[in-house]
Design a protein around this motif. Structure first.
Motif, PDB file in Angstrom:
ATOM      1  N   ILE A 186       1.460  -1.033   0.244  1.00 42.66           N
ATOM      2  CA  ILE A 186      -0.162  -0.108   0.165  1.00 42.66           C
ATOM      3  C   ILE A 186       0.727   1.167  -0.144  1.00 42.66           C
ATOM      4  CG2 ILE A 186      -1.996   1.271   1.622  1.00 42.66           C
ATOM      5  CD1 ILE A 186      -2.576  -1.529   2.783  1.00 42.66           C
ATOM      6  N   THR A 187       1.962   1.211   1.001  1.00 40.24           N
ATOM      7  CA  THR A 187       2.394   2.501   1.042  1.00 40.24           C
ATOM      8  C   THR A 187       3.751   2.795  -0.236  1.00 40.24           C
ATOM      9  OG1 THR A 187       3.518   1.983   3.109  1.00 40.24           O
ATOM     10  CG2 THR A 187       4.725   3.338   2.088  1.00 40.24           C
ATOM     11  N   ILE A 188       4.312   1.814  -1.434  1.00 42.98           N
ATOM     12  CA  ILE A 188       5.090   1.681  -2.201  1.00 42.98           C
ATOM     13  C   ILE A 188       3.778   2.476  -3.169  1.00 42.98           C
ATOM     14  CG2 ILE A 188       6.111   0.462  -4.132  1.00 42.98           C
ATOM     15  CD1 ILE A 188       7.855  -1.202  -1.562  1.00 42.98           C
ATOM     16  N   GLY A 189       2.615   1.759  -3.004  1.00 40.61           N
ATOM     17  CA  GLY A 189       2.399   2.050  -4.216  1.00 40.61           C
ATOM     18  C   GLY A 189       1.687   3.578  -4.407  1.00 40.61           C
ATOM     19  N   SER A 190       1.127   3.932  -3.616  1.00 43.90           N
ATOM     20  CA  SER A 190       0.960   5.562  -2.903  1.00 43.90           C
ATOM     21  C   SER A 190       2.298   6.053  -2.552  1.00 43.90           C
ATOM     22  CB  SER A 190       0.683   5.362  -0.780  1.00 43.90           C
ATOM     23  OG  SER A 190      -0.504   4.556  -1.270  1.00 43.90           O
ATOM     24  N   GLY A 191       3.463   6.240  -2.884  1.00 44.00           N
ATOM     25  CA  GLY A 191       4.185   6.392  -2.774  1.00 44.00           C
ATOM     26  C   GLY A 191       4.950   6.934  -5.022  1.00 44.00           C
ATOM     27  N   LEU A 192       4.528   5.638  -5.382  1.00 44.09           N
ATOM     28  CA  LEU A 192       4.630   5.511  -6.955  1.00 44.09           C
ATOM     29  C   LEU A 192       3.714   6.302  -7.304  1.00 44.09           C
ATOM     30  CD1 LEU A 192       6.327   1.880  -7.756  1.00 44.09           C
ATOM     31  CD2 LEU A 192       7.389   3.761  -7.149  1.00 44.09           C
ATOM     32  N   GLU A 193       2.716   6.334  -7.083  1.00 40.29           N
ATOM     33  CA  GLU A 193       1.238   6.905  -7.749  1.00 40.29           C
ATOM     34  C   GLU A 193       1.718   9.260  -7.296  1.00 40.29           C
ATOM     35  OE1 GLU A 193      -3.704   7.167  -8.409  1.00 40.29           O
ATOM     36  OE2 GLU A 193      -2.238   6.029  -6.897  1.00 40.29           O
ATOM     37  N   LEU A 194       2.042   8.898  -6.153  1.00 34.90           N
ATOM     38  CA  LEU A 194       1.965  10.994  -5.129  1.00 34.90           C
ATOM     39  C   LEU A 194       3.307  10.904  -6.719  1.00 34.90           C
ATOM     40  CD1 LEU A 194       0.868  10.402  -2.310  1.00 34.90           C
ATOM     41  CD2 LEU A 194      -0.014  11.287  -3.769  1.00 34.90           C
ATOM     42  N   TYR A 195       3.978  10.639  -7.175  1.00 31.81           N
ATOM     43  CA  TYR A 195       6.074  11.780  -7.786  1.00 31.81           C
ATOM     44  C   TYR A 195       5.234  11.720  -8.669  1.00 31.81           C
ATOM     45  CZ  TYR A 195       9.601  10.491 -10.774  1.00 31.81           C
ATOM     46  OH  TYR A 195      10.109  10.489 -11.412  1.00 31.81           O
ATOM     47  N   ASP A 196       4.186  11.420  -9.349  1.00 33.01           N
ATOM     48  CA  ASP A 196       4.139  12.356 -10.948  1.00 33.01           C
ATOM     49  C   ASP A 196       3.714  13.734 -10.309  1.00 33.01           C
ATOM     50  OD1 ASP A 196       4.860  10.307 -12.878  1.00 33.01           O
ATOM     51  OD2 ASP A 196       2.719   9.417 -12.494  1.00 33.01           O
ATOM     52  N   SER A 197       2.416  13.619  -9.772  1.00 31.90           N
ATOM     53  CA  SER A 197       2.143  15.800  -8.827  1.00 31.90           C
ATOM     54  C   SER A 197       3.357  16.185  -8.395  1.00 31.90           C
ATOM     55  CB  SER A 197       1.351  14.475  -8.195  1.00 31.90           C
ATOM     56  OG  SER A 197       0.507  16.090  -7.351  1.00 31.90           O
ATOM     57  N   VAL A 198       4.507  15.553  -7.537  1.00 34.17           N
ATOM     58  CA  VAL A 198       5.262  16.066  -6.937  1.00 34.17           C
ATOM     59  C   VAL A 198       6.301  15.939  -7.747  1.00 34.17           C
ATOM     60  CG1 VAL A 198       7.121  15.913  -5.275  1.00 34.17           C
ATOM     61  CG2 VAL A 198       5.123  14.899  -5.225  1.00 34.17           C
ATOM     62  N   VAL A 199       7.252  15.574  -8.849  1.00 33.89           N
ATOM     63  CA  VAL A 199       7.921  15.943  -9.821  1.00 33.89           C
ATOM     64  C   VAL A 199       7.652  17.523 -10.832  1.00 33.89           C
ATOM     65  CG1 VAL A 199       7.298  14.411 -11.789  1.00 33.89           C
ATOM     66  CG2 VAL A 199       9.832  15.012 -10.588  1.00 33.89           C
ATOM     67  N   TYR A 200       6.495  17.329 -11.194  1.00 32.02           N
ATOM     68  CA  TYR A 200       5.998  18.167 -11.604  1.00 32.02           C
ATOM     69  C   TYR A 200       6.448  19.303 -10.596  1.00 32.02           C
ATOM     70  CZ  TYR A 200       2.933  21.701 -13.923  1.00 32.02           C
ATOM     71  OH  TYR A 200       2.785  23.142 -14.121  1.00 32.02           O
ATOM     72  N   ASN A 201       6.297  19.394  -9.645  1.00 38.09           N
ATOM     73  CA  ASN A 201       6.529  20.528  -8.866  1.00 38.09           C
ATOM     74  C   ASN A 201       8.116  21.110  -9.484  1.00 38.09           C
ATOM     75  OD1 ASN A 201       6.129  23.117  -6.241  1.00 38.09           O
ATOM     76  ND2 ASN A 201       7.738  21.864  -5.910  1.00 38.09           N
ATOM     77  N   PHE A 202       8.919  20.230  -9.367  1.00 39.14           N
ATOM     78  CA  PHE A 202      10.094  20.763  -9.102  1.00 39.14           C
ATOM     79  C   PHE A 202      10.870  21.064 -10.651  1.00 39.14           C
ATOM     80  CE2 PHE A 202      10.747  16.904  -6.387  1.00 39.14           C
ATOM     81  CZ  PHE A 202      10.974  17.866  -4.754  1.00 39.14           C
ATOM     82  N   PHE A 203       9.859  20.827 -11.459  1.00 38.21           N
ATOM     83  CA  PHE A 203      10.290  21.402 -13.039  1.00 38.21           C
ATOM     84  C   PHE A 203       9.199  22.404 -12.823  1.00 38.21           C
ATOM     85  CE2 PHE A 203      12.101  17.201 -13.616  1.00 38.21           C
ATOM     86  CZ  PHE A 203      12.972  17.742 -13.252  1.00 38.21           C
ATOM     87  N   ALA A 204       8.159  22.604 -12.138  1.00 38.24           N
ATOM     88  CA  ALA A 204       7.581  24.248 -12.731  1.00 38.24           C
ATOM     89  C   ALA A 204       7.886  25.366 -13.722  1.00 38.24           C
ATOM     90  CB  ALA A 204       6.979  24.524 -11.657  1.00 38.24           C
ATOM     91  N   THR A 205       9.188  25.855 -13.052  1.00 39.18           N
ATOM     92  CA  THR A 205       9.613  26.890 -13.479  1.00 39.18           C
ATOM     93  C   THR A 205      10.155  26.440 -15.240  1.00 39.18           C
ATOM     94  OG1 THR A 205      11.790  26.616 -12.355  1.00 39.18           O
ATOM     95  CG2 THR A 205      10.663  27.520 -11.202  1.00 39.18           C
ATOM     96  N   LEU A 206      10.939  25.143 -15.689  1.00 41.92           N
ATOM     97  CA  LEU A 206      10.442  25.445 -16.777  1.00 41.92           C
ATOM     98  C   LEU A 206       9.252  25.255 -17.265  1.00 41.92           C
ATOM     99  CD1 LEU A 206      13.777  22.683 -16.472  1.00 41.92           C
ATOM    100  CD2 LEU A 206      14.179  25.020 -16.530  1.00 41.92           C
ATOM    101  N   ILE A 207       8.674  24.287 -17.446  1.00 44.73           N
ATOM    102  CA  ILE A 207       7.027  23.713 -17.761  1.00 44.73           C
ATOM    103  C   ILE A 207       7.016  25.505 -18.246  1.00 44.73           C
ATOM    104  CG2 ILE A 207       5.182  22.893 -17.982  1.00 44.73           C
ATOM    105  CD1 ILE A 207       6.699  20.940 -15.988  1.00 44.73           C
ATOM    106  N   GLY A 208       6.717  26.526 -17.649  1.00 41.70           N
ATOM    107  CA  GLY A 208       5.754  28.167 -17.486  1.00 41.70           C
ATOM    108  C   GLY A 208       6.505  28.567 -19.019  1.00 41.70           C
ATOM    109  N   PRO A 209       7.381  28.595 -18.957  1.00 45.82           N
ATOM    110  CA  PRO A 209       7.474  29.697 -20.106  1.00 45.82           C
ATOM    111  C   PRO A 209       7.314  28.848 -21.726  1.00 45.82           C
ATOM    112  CG  PRO A 209       9.660  29.089 -18.791  1.00 45.82           C
ATOM    113  CD  PRO A 209       8.929  28.546 -18.193  1.00 45.82           C
ATOM    114  N   GLN A 210       7.190  27.044 -21.489  1.00 49.14           N
ATOM    115  CA  GLN A 210       7.240  26.030 -22.997  1.00 49.14           C
ATOM    116  C   GLN A 210       5.836  26.636 -23.272  1.00 49.14           C
ATOM    117  OE1 GLN A 210       9.808  22.429 -23.595  1.00 49.14           O
ATOM    118  NE2 GLN A 210      10.724  23.137 -21.542  1.00 49.14           N
ATOM    119  N   TYR A 211       5.106  26.606 -21.999  1.00 56.97           N
ATOM    120  CA  TYR A 211       3.212  26.400 -22.100  1.00 56.97           C
ATOM    121  C   TYR A 211       2.520  27.117 -22.100  1.00 56.97           C
ATOM    122  CZ  TYR A 211       4.216  21.074 -22.285  1.00 56.97           C
ATOM    123  OH  TYR A 211       5.013  20.010 -23.671  1.00 56.97           O
TER     124      TYR A 211
END
Length: 441
Positions: free
Chosen positions: A34-59
């Protein structure tokens, strides 16, 4: 197939029939799944945050850098709008049919959203369709995550006995920390190994490719879990359950939302905002400031089980109270120190220190809210209360903090935001009684 069990006999191990073709997981392995599944599912949302400053100018191709940043943070926040809806729909599905099918469904929805992020061209390539597709992906992410937290947390709680519910439930915030650690490591590797031009053009997409690849692994692991809920009879109305939640448990639901406000604001400022704050406000390179998110996530991961264990010993309300009080006392001096020293080492120390009360309040708050709601409404109530608070006070915390700094010209403005949310959450704490030792219904 495994027989379902009810909360009334939650202290006993899941029963399986001799006809079962798949050997069920033991309790430790089930909690891990349950723990690993939850962590892997939340990963995509969290990693977006780290690249928000790069994604913004492109989109979001606006000429004003502040507007680009605000739109990028808004795209991060808009995904949270769907979380209460996902929590309501998938949470009701979990409360009616079972926890297991609900958590598997959310994984596949998350895989689809990550695939959209990977494949969507930039604004320069397809025009207005680009930001629309990115927003759709974020909305789908929010719907999936909104439906995951409640069923997964309910499942953890219902695997435990009366003396270990805090410890078992603490693995949900542990999974959030695990997701942030994984995302931070991926972001650090990409930002340090790739040249800036490659990182901006295609490198950030690699992080979402990883997210797509790990989802099937998590689905396979979770498929061996035992169900913890006896499904409702087909004649029972889900709408009636929702009305019951509002009418019979309105006080608990309101208290849960207020409690979650303090938790959501603290997590989003400490884990998600500090790395961007270091890059934007303190002018620390992004490749270095991401370490703040890593440090905060490590502390959350390590201390969550300790916080859950402590709540099983001295009570949920005591742990929540002292951790919230510590956050209120520390947050302004922390931002003052950041703007006085303005160094990477200070940023990391601040992230680590603030993460301690954040981690202690995360696990204890989650188990407290879980225990005040009845079983038939637990997944729905958990999801809705958590994500209503997250949508309003967590997801847009970076957006509002950036605006507050701009409007007030005060770099310490994010501290005021956390203090306000923390004080509101103490009202919710005063509305609930201690649940340690209470038999679940």
């Amino acid at each position: 197939m495994p027989h379902q069990r009810t909360v009334a006999n939650a202290s006993s191990p899941p029963m399986t029939s001799s006809a079962s073709t798949t050997r069920p997981l033991s309790k430790p392995w089930a909690i891990g799944a349950i723990t690993i599944g939850s962590g892997l599912e939340l990963y995509d949302s969290v990693v977006y945050n780290f690249f928000a400053t790069l994604i913004g100018p492109q989109y979001f191709p606006l000429t004003d850098p502040l507007s680009q940043l605000l739109f990028s943070f808004a795209a991060f926040g808009v995904g949270y709008i769907m979380r209460p809806i996902g929590g309501l729909i998938i949470g009701a599905y979990a409360d009616r049919v079972g926890r297991k099918p609900a958590v598997v469904l959310t994984l596949w929805l998350m895989a689809l959203s990550a695939a959209i992020l990977v494949l969507t061209p930039t604004y320069a390539q397809i025009g207005l369709a680009a930001p629309i597709m990115m927003t759709v992906a974020r909305l789908l992410q929010g719907f999936a995550i909104g439906g995951e937290m409640g069923p997964a947390s309910a499942m953890l709680l219902e695997y435990a006995d009366e003396k270990s519910r805090g410890f078992y439930t603490s693995w949900q915030p542990f999974s959030q920390g695990l997701a942030a650690v994984f995302a931070a490591l991926v972001a650090l590797c990409l930002t340090n190994l790739l040249p800036p031009s490659a990182l901006a053009s295609w490198g950030w997409r690699v992080s979402f490719v990883i997210g797509v690849m790990v989802i099937p692994i998590s689905v396979m692991i979770r498929s061996r879990l035992d169900e913890t809920l006896v499904p409702a009879k087909w004649g029972e109305s889900t709408k009636a359950s929702h009305r019951s939640l509002m009418k019979e448990n309105w006080r608990e639901l309101l208290a849960s939302v207020l409690l979650m406000i303090g938790l959501a604001s603290a997590v989003h400022i400490v884990v998600f905002y500090l790395p961007n704050y270091g890059a934007i406000q303190l002018h620390i390179p992004l490749s270095q400031s991401i370490w703040a998110g890593f440090v905060g996530s490590i502390v959350l991961t390590l201390l969550s089980p300790l916080a859950g264990w402590l709540s099983d010993r001295i009570g949920r309300r005591k742990v929540v109270w002292w951790s919230r009080a510590a956050m209120l006392a520390m947050i302004y001096p922390a931002f003052y120190a950041l703007n006085s020293v303005r160094s990477l080492s200070c940023l990391l120390v601040v992230a680590g220190c603030l993460a301690i009360p954040m981690a202690m309040t995360s696990a204890s708050t989650l188990v407290l809210v879980s225990e005040v709601l009845p079983q038939r409404l637990r997944a729905t109530g958990l999801s809705v209360s958590y994500y209503v608070a997250v949508v309003i006070f967590g997801s847009f915390s970076q957006f509002f903090s950036t605006l507050l700094i701009h409007w007030t010209n005060d770099p310490n403005a994010p501290a005021y935001y956390v203090i306000g949310c923390g004080l509101i959450s103490l009202v919710g704490l005063a509305m609930v009684k201690e649940t340690l030792g209470r038999r679940l219904g």
